[in-house]
Write an enzyme that holds these catalytic residues in place. Structure first.
Site, PDB file in Angstrom:
ATOM      1  N   ASN A   9       6.939   2.300   2.035  1.00  0.00           N
ATOM      2  CA  ASN A   9       8.382   2.559   2.100  1.00  0.00           C
ATOM      3  C   ASN A   9       9.037   1.423   2.883  1.00  0.00           C
ATOM      4  O   ASN A   9       8.891   1.346   4.100  1.00  0.00           O
ATOM      5  CB  ASN A   9       8.595   3.923   2.781  1.00  0.00           C
ATOM      6  CG  ASN A   9      10.061   4.211   3.063  1.00  0.00           C
ATOM      7  OD1 ASN A   9      10.955   3.512   2.569  1.00  0.00           O
ATOM      8  ND2 ASN A   9      10.306   5.240   3.859  1.00  0.00           N
ATOM      9  N   GLY A 169       7.559   4.977  13.274  1.00  0.00           N
ATOM     10  CA  GLY A 169       8.148   3.769  13.847  1.00  0.00           C
ATOM     11  C   GLY A 169       7.971   3.650  15.352  1.00  0.00           C
ATOM     12  O   GLY A 169       8.598   2.826  16.007  1.00  0.00           O
ATOM     13  N   SER A 209       3.250   5.407  11.671  1.00  0.00           N
ATOM     14  CA  SER A 209       2.528   4.310  12.314  1.00  0.00           C
ATOM     15  C   SER A 209       1.116   4.089  11.767  1.00  0.00           C
ATOM     16  O   SER A 209       0.194   3.808  12.533  1.00  0.00           O
ATOM     17  CB  SER A 209       2.496   4.508  13.838  1.00  0.00           C
ATOM     18  OG  SER A 209       3.816   4.512  14.351  1.00  0.00           O
ATOM     19  N   GLY A 231       6.683   0.402   8.542  1.00  0.00           N
ATOM     20  CA  GLY A 231       6.644  -0.955   9.092  1.00  0.00           C
ATOM     21  C   GLY A 231       5.511  -1.825   8.569  1.00  0.00           C
ATOM     22  O   GLY A 231       5.724  -2.990   8.206  1.00  0.00           O
TER      23      GLY A 231
HETATM   24  P1  PGA Z   1       6.135   3.835  10.048  1.00  0.00           P
HETATM   25  O1  PGA Z   1       7.058   4.716   9.059  1.00  0.00           O
HETATM   26  O2  PGA Z   1       4.866   3.548   9.294  1.00  0.00           O
HETATM   27  O3  PGA Z   1       6.942   2.600  10.344  1.00  0.00           O
HETATM   28  O4  PGA Z   1       5.882   4.673  11.248  1.00  0.00           O
HETATM   29  C1  PGA Z   1       6.500   5.752   8.319  1.00  0.00           C
HETATM   30  C2  PGA Z   1       7.548   6.418   7.488  1.00  0.00           C
HETATM   31  O5  PGA Z   1       8.704   6.495   7.893  1.00  0.00           O
HETATM   32  O6  PGA Z   1       7.227   6.899   6.375  1.00  0.00           O
END
Ligand code: PGA
Length: 249
Positions: A9, A169, A209, A231
């Site tokens: 994403n 995030g 994450s 990310g």
């Molecule tokens: P992240 O986002 O991997 O940056 O934590 C995950 C998500 O929002 O699906």
């Protein structure tokens, strides 16, 4: 046997040019990978150019959001028909950022999910708890509520994503045990409501994450069937690290 899905994403990142660079890199690096489903979710503005690249590859395309009607006076919104038209297979529904910044409620998420299925898109429906809810011991209650709100939906046509909000995030990943407990709880709920065949086939992704160095241990859990990555999906090496990590268990 459930096939893993690794979904990237990209959120509100990547101009058309940067999106094409990223997906070209992924296409080259993943061309011999057939053991896992791979999907990317660029911003709407880059979807068509990315589609022109992905259509020749084993990478599927998805949109980050949709509207719950197909056409009409909804300034600024995107119809599921446009999403299909531009070559998408998947659409993310009910991401916590949509719930938080755009006040999306379960009723709206339900309508979007239904329309996505009707238009032959595969919705990836996100559920998860906040840190406060977890600390108050409400994780199961919150998840159960969100699953129950997905009324009159064919669970054999959706993917679920467990995304604890405190892990998105933040660099804080749920431990494999914590994630597995939630995933098992979700699968058991699906089993109770829709039977064992649907429950054993539904894919439940983990999101929050996910990185190349924690993907293996997460994917090793019996009820985790892939990842929704934010990310770490913005860079060829880290997203490839996650894809490769998920298949070399
Ligand atoms: P992240 O986002 O991997 O940056 O934590 C995950 C998500 O929002 O699906």
């Amino acid at each position: 046997m459930r096939r893993y899905l690794i979904a990237g994403n990209w959120k509100m990142n990547k101009t058309i040019q940067k999106a094409c660079e990223l997906v070209n890199g992924l296409a080259t690096e993943s061309k011999n990978i057939n053991d896992v489903d791979i999907a990317v979710f660029p911003p709407f503005t880059a979807l068509y150019e990315v589609y022109k690249i992905t259509k020749e590859t084993n990478i599927d395309l998805g949109a980050q959001n949709l509207w719950y009607e197909t056409k009409g006076a909804y300034t600024g919104e995107i119809s599921p028909e446009f999403i299909v038209d531009v070559g998408c297979k998947y659409v993310i529904v009910g991401h916590s950022e949509r719930r938080k910044y755009f006040q999306e409620k379960d009723e709206l998420i339900n309508r979007k999910t239904k329309l996505a299925i009707e238009k032959n898109l595969i919705p990836i429906v996100c559920v998860g708890e906040t840190l406060e809810q977890r600390e108050n011991g409400e994780t199961r209650k919150v998840i159960e509520y969100k699953i129950n709100e997905l009324e009159n939906i064919d669970f054999s046509k959706i993917v679920l994503a467990y995304e604890p909000l405190w892990a998105i995030g933040t660099g804080k990943t749920a431990t494999p045990e914590v994630a597995e407990e939630a995933h098992k709880f979700i699968r058991d709920l699906v089993q109770t409501k829709y039977g064992s065949e649907v429950a054993s086939n539904i894919r439940i992704l983990y999101g929050g994450s996910v990185k190349p160095d924690n993907v293996k241990i997460l994917m090793n859990q019996p009820d985790i069937d892939g990842a929704l990555v934010g990310g770490a999906s913005l860079d060829v090496n880290s997203f490839m690290g996650i894809i490769k990590g998920s298949i070399s268990l």
